[in-house]
Every structure is written in structure tokens, then in C-alpha cells.
Design a protein around this motif. Structure first.
Motif, short mmCIF file in Angstrom:
data_model
loop_
_atom_site.label_atom_id
_atom_site.label_comp_id
_atom_site.label_asym_id
_atom_site.label_seq_id
_atom_site.Cartn_x
_atom_site.Cartn_y
_atom_site.Cartn_z
N GLY A 3 0.79 -1.22 0.00
CA GLY A 3 0.00 0.00 0.00
C GLY A 3 0.83 1.27 0.00
O GLY A 3 0.48 2.24 -0.67
N SER A 4 1.91 1.29 0.77
CA SER A 4 2.72 2.51 0.82
C SER A 4 3.40 2.79 -0.52
O SER A 4 3.53 3.95 -0.92
CB SER A 4 3.77 2.41 1.93
N ALA A 5 3.81 1.74 -1.21
CA ALA A 5 4.44 1.93 -2.53
C ALA A 5 3.40 2.40 -3.54
O ALA A 5 3.71 3.24 -4.41
CB ALA A 5 5.09 0.63 -2.99
N LYS A 6 2.17 1.89 -3.44
CA LYS A 6 1.10 2.35 -4.34
C LYS A 6 0.80 3.82 -4.09
O LYS A 6 0.60 4.59 -5.04
CB LYS A 6 -0.17 1.52 -4.12
N ALA A 7 0.76 4.21 -2.84
CA ALA A 7 0.49 5.62 -2.51
C ALA A 7 1.61 6.51 -3.04
O ALA A 7 1.35 7.61 -3.56
CB ALA A 7 0.34 5.78 -1.01
N ALA A 40 10.44 10.72 -8.53
CA ALA A 40 10.29 9.54 -9.37
C ALA A 40 11.39 8.51 -9.09
O ALA A 40 11.11 7.31 -9.01
CB ALA A 40 10.30 9.94 -10.85
N LEU A 41 12.61 8.97 -8.93
CA LEU A 41 13.72 8.04 -8.65
C LEU A 41 13.54 7.37 -7.29
O LEU A 41 13.80 6.17 -7.14
CB LEU A 41 15.06 8.77 -8.72
N VAL A 42 13.10 8.12 -6.29
CA VAL A 42 12.85 7.55 -4.97
C VAL A 42 11.71 6.52 -5.05
O VAL A 42 11.79 5.45 -4.47
CB VAL A 42 12.54 8.65 -3.94
N THR A 43 10.67 6.85 -5.80
CA THR A 43 9.57 5.91 -5.97
C THR A 43 10.03 4.62 -6.63
O THR A 43 9.66 3.52 -6.20
CB THR A 43 8.44 6.56 -6.80
N ILE A 44 10.82 4.73 -7.67
CA ILE A 44 11.35 3.55 -8.34
C ILE A 44 12.18 2.72 -7.37
O ILE A 44 12.08 1.49 -7.33
CB ILE A 44 12.17 3.94 -9.59
N GLY A 45 12.98 3.37 -6.56
CA GLY A 45 13.78 2.67 -5.57
C GLY A 45 12.93 1.94 -4.55
O GLY A 45 13.20 0.79 -4.19
N VAL A 46 11.87 2.59 -4.07
CA VAL A 46 10.98 1.96 -3.10
C VAL A 46 10.27 0.76 -3.71
O VAL A 46 10.16 -0.30 -3.09
CB VAL A 46 9.96 2.99 -2.55
N THR A 48 11.19 -1.14 -6.25
CA THR A 48 12.09 -2.25 -6.54
C THR A 48 12.70 -2.87 -5.29
O THR A 48 13.05 -4.05 -5.31
CB THR A 48 13.21 -1.82 -7.50
N ALA A 49 12.81 -2.11 -4.22
CA ALA A 49 13.43 -2.63 -2.99
C ALA A 49 12.46 -3.47 -2.18
O ALA A 49 12.90 -4.32 -1.41
CB ALA A 49 13.96 -1.48 -2.14
N ARG A 50 11.16 -3.22 -2.32
CA ARG A 50 10.17 -3.95 -1.53
C ARG A 50 9.95 -5.34 -2.12
O ARG A 50 9.86 -5.49 -3.32
CB ARG A 50 8.84 -3.19 -1.52
N PRO A 51 9.85 -6.35 -1.26
CA PRO A 51 9.51 -7.69 -1.79
C PRO A 51 8.09 -7.70 -2.33
O PRO A 51 7.23 -6.99 -1.84
CB PRO A 51 9.64 -8.60 -0.57
#
Length: 52
Positions: A3-7, A40-46, A48-51
């Protein structure tokens, strides 16, 4: 995607819409686009880092 990554992805897309609207209405702002690219870069990192 959790949910946090979707937000965060939704905020990034919303930020793109706002940045585009601002640029069309008032002209370009380098800091605005720089901030959006960082977001955008931080979002991409989050995302890709989350399982999965």
C-alpha cells in the motif's frame, strides 16, 4: 506492490500532472522538474526494494 508503494506511485503520477499543468500555464520551472525527477527516482527505488 504494498500500500505505501502504491500511494507513493500515485503521488508521483499526481506530481507529474501538476508539474505539466504548471509548465503549460505559467512556463517551465527547473526546480519543479528537478523535484519531480527526484521523487520519481525515490519511488522507483521503493518499488524495486520492496519484496513482492
Amino acid at each position: 506492490m504494498p500500500g505505501s508503494a502504491k500511494a507513493m506511485a500515485a503521488c508521483t503520477v499526481g506530481g507529474l500532472v501538476v508539474a505539466t499543468a504548471y509548465t503549460v500555464a505559467l512556463g517551465g520551472s527547473g526546480w519543479l522538474w528537478f523535484s519531480w525527477v527526484v521523487l520519481a527516482l525515490v519511488t522507483i527505488g521503493v518499488v524495486t526494494a520492496r519484496p513482492s
